[in-house]
Design a protein around this motif. Structure first.
Motif, PDB file in Angstrom:
ATOM      1  N   SER A   1      37.978  65.481  38.164  1.00 28.99           N
ATOM      2  CA  SER A   1      36.714  64.560  37.575  1.00 28.99           C
ATOM      3  C   SER A   1      36.443  64.779  37.194  1.00 28.99           C
ATOM      4  CB  SER A   1      37.153  63.203  38.466  1.00 28.99           C
ATOM      5  OG  SER A   1      38.344  62.513  39.093  1.00 28.99           O
TER       6      SER A   1
ATOM      7  N   THR B   1      37.943  56.049  46.020  1.00 30.07           N
ATOM      8  CA  THR B   1      37.138  56.259  44.720  1.00 30.07           C
ATOM      9  C   THR B   1      35.936  57.124  45.021  1.00 30.07           C
ATOM     10  OG1 THR B   1      38.061  54.235  44.204  1.00 30.07           O
ATOM     11  CG2 THR B   1      36.317  54.954  42.968  1.00 30.07           C
TER      12      THR B   1
ATOM     13  N   ASN C   1      30.967  59.749  42.906  1.00 30.21           N
ATOM     14  CA  ASN C   1      32.864  59.958  43.198  1.00 30.21           C
ATOM     15  C   ASN C   1      33.721  61.225  42.978  1.00 30.21           C
ATOM     16  OD1 ASN C   1      32.132  60.444  40.579  1.00 30.21           O
ATOM     17  ND2 ASN C   1      34.360  60.716  40.008  1.00 30.21           N
ATOM     18  N   ILE C   2      32.864  62.855  43.393  1.00 25.46           N
ATOM     19  CA  ILE C   2      33.103  63.974  43.808  1.00 25.46           C
ATOM     20  C   ILE C   2      31.956  64.447  44.347  1.00 25.46           C
ATOM     21  CG2 ILE C   2      34.653  64.061  41.507  1.00 25.46           C
ATOM     22  CD1 ILE C   2      32.472  65.496  40.161  1.00 25.46           C
TER      23      ILE C   2
ATOM     24  N   GLN D   1      36.222  70.655  43.901  1.00 23.99           N
ATOM     25  CA  GLN D   1      36.204  69.720  43.844  1.00 23.99           C
ATOM     26  C   GLN D   1      36.799  68.790  44.942  1.00 23.99           C
ATOM     27  OE1 GLN D   1      37.022  66.731  40.616  1.00 23.99           O
ATOM     28  NE2 GLN D   1      35.312  67.801  39.493  1.00 23.99           N
ATOM     29  N   TYR D   2      35.921  68.063  45.483  1.00 25.84           N
ATOM     30  CA  TYR D   2      36.593  67.405  46.480  1.00 25.84           C
ATOM     31  C   TYR D   2      36.456  66.084  45.723  1.00 25.84           C
ATOM     32  CZ  TYR D   2      36.047  71.372  48.833  1.00 25.84           C
ATOM     33  OH  TYR D   2      36.221  72.789  49.492  1.00 25.84           O
ATOM     34  N   GLN D   3      37.307  65.003  46.983  1.00 28.82           N
ATOM     35  CA  GLN D   3      37.492  63.759  45.518  1.00 28.82           C
ATOM     36  C   GLN D   3      37.602  61.975  46.487  1.00 28.82           C
ATOM     37  OE1 GLN D   3      40.742  63.504  42.549  1.00 28.82           O
ATOM     38  NE2 GLN D   3      39.551  64.690  41.361  1.00 28.82           N
TER      39      GLN D   3
ATOM     40  N   ASP E   1      41.879  64.276  47.463  1.00 30.29           N
ATOM     41  CA  ASP E   1      42.248  64.875  46.578  1.00 30.29           C
ATOM     42  C   ASP E   1      41.644  66.439  46.499  1.00 30.29           C
ATOM     43  OD1 ASP E   1      43.885  63.497  45.854  1.00 30.29           O
ATOM     44  OD2 ASP E   1      44.786  63.313  44.254  1.00 30.29           O
TER      45      ASP E   1
END
Length: 206
Positions: free
Chosen positions: A79, A121, A160-161, A192-194, A198
């Protein structure tokens, strides 16, 4: 795929639309490894662990659930960064996760540990660090570097990330008599961590 994913333990594959992901079993954990010496494990933290680690102020205990993280090696799942500009003080995370990834063997390796919390989110907490070890006279762990972006870096800033890049300096040709390294191996990884748990592999040593 950027690297071959070998699932270990009780692991179920996601639906075809997410065939590039690994979803864990009842213990809310996933593990995988690649052919080049990289190993990974990610899992959801229990509420008890959250409290023991001093993270309780970042989570809503009444809504807390252990949601199994997912790994994606397709970078299209990444993202773009977006900053939350409203509701900063009222929102809390509903799950916290940890992910460690390492490169090498039991005799010489580097590892990075990541912890993050999200509300589905937004990333409400983020932290990472790296380390390593050697267990052979001619091997030497020489250090590591971590660079992270976004996440929850300051009290009133939420993204968000959470992106984490690591590079280790491993010496498989250490000369003890000279205290010098005649050859360096510098593997790296970026993830990347969401906010929903994820994990997207953005790149690394292949």
């Amino acid at each position: 795929m950027l690297f071959a994913v070998c699932l270990m333990g009780v692991v179920g594959l996601a639906a075809p639309a997410s065939a590039d992901s690994a979803a864990g079993g009842d213990d809310h954990k996933v593990s995988w490894s690649d052919a080049k010496g990289g190993t990974n494990e990610a899992r959801a933290l229990s509420l008890r662990e959250v409290k023991e680690r001093g993270l309780a102020r970042y989570v809503d205990a009444e809504r807390y659930t252990e949601t199994t993280p997912k790994l994606f090696t397709d970078t299209s799942r990444a993202s773009s960064p977006a900053e939350q500009r409203e509701g900063r003080s009222s929102e809390l995370a509903t799950t916290c996760w940890e992910h460690w990834y390492s490169y090498g063997t039991s005799a010489l390796r580097g590892q990075t540990d990541v912890t993050w919390c999200g509300d589905g989110t937004w990333v409400r907490y983020s932290a990472s660090g790296c380390w390593g070890e050697e267990h052979w006279p001619t091997y030497q762990y020489l250090g590591c570097t971590v660079i992270d972006d976004y996440g929850h870096p300051r009290p009133d800033e939420y993204w968000n990330i959470y992106n984490v890049w690591t590079q280790w300096d491993l010496c498989p040709a250490w000369v003890p008599v000279w205290a010098e390294c005649s050859w360096h191996d510098r593997p790296w990884g970026k993830y990347q961590y969401q906010g929903d748990g994820d994990i997207v592999r953005l790149g690394g040593t292949d």
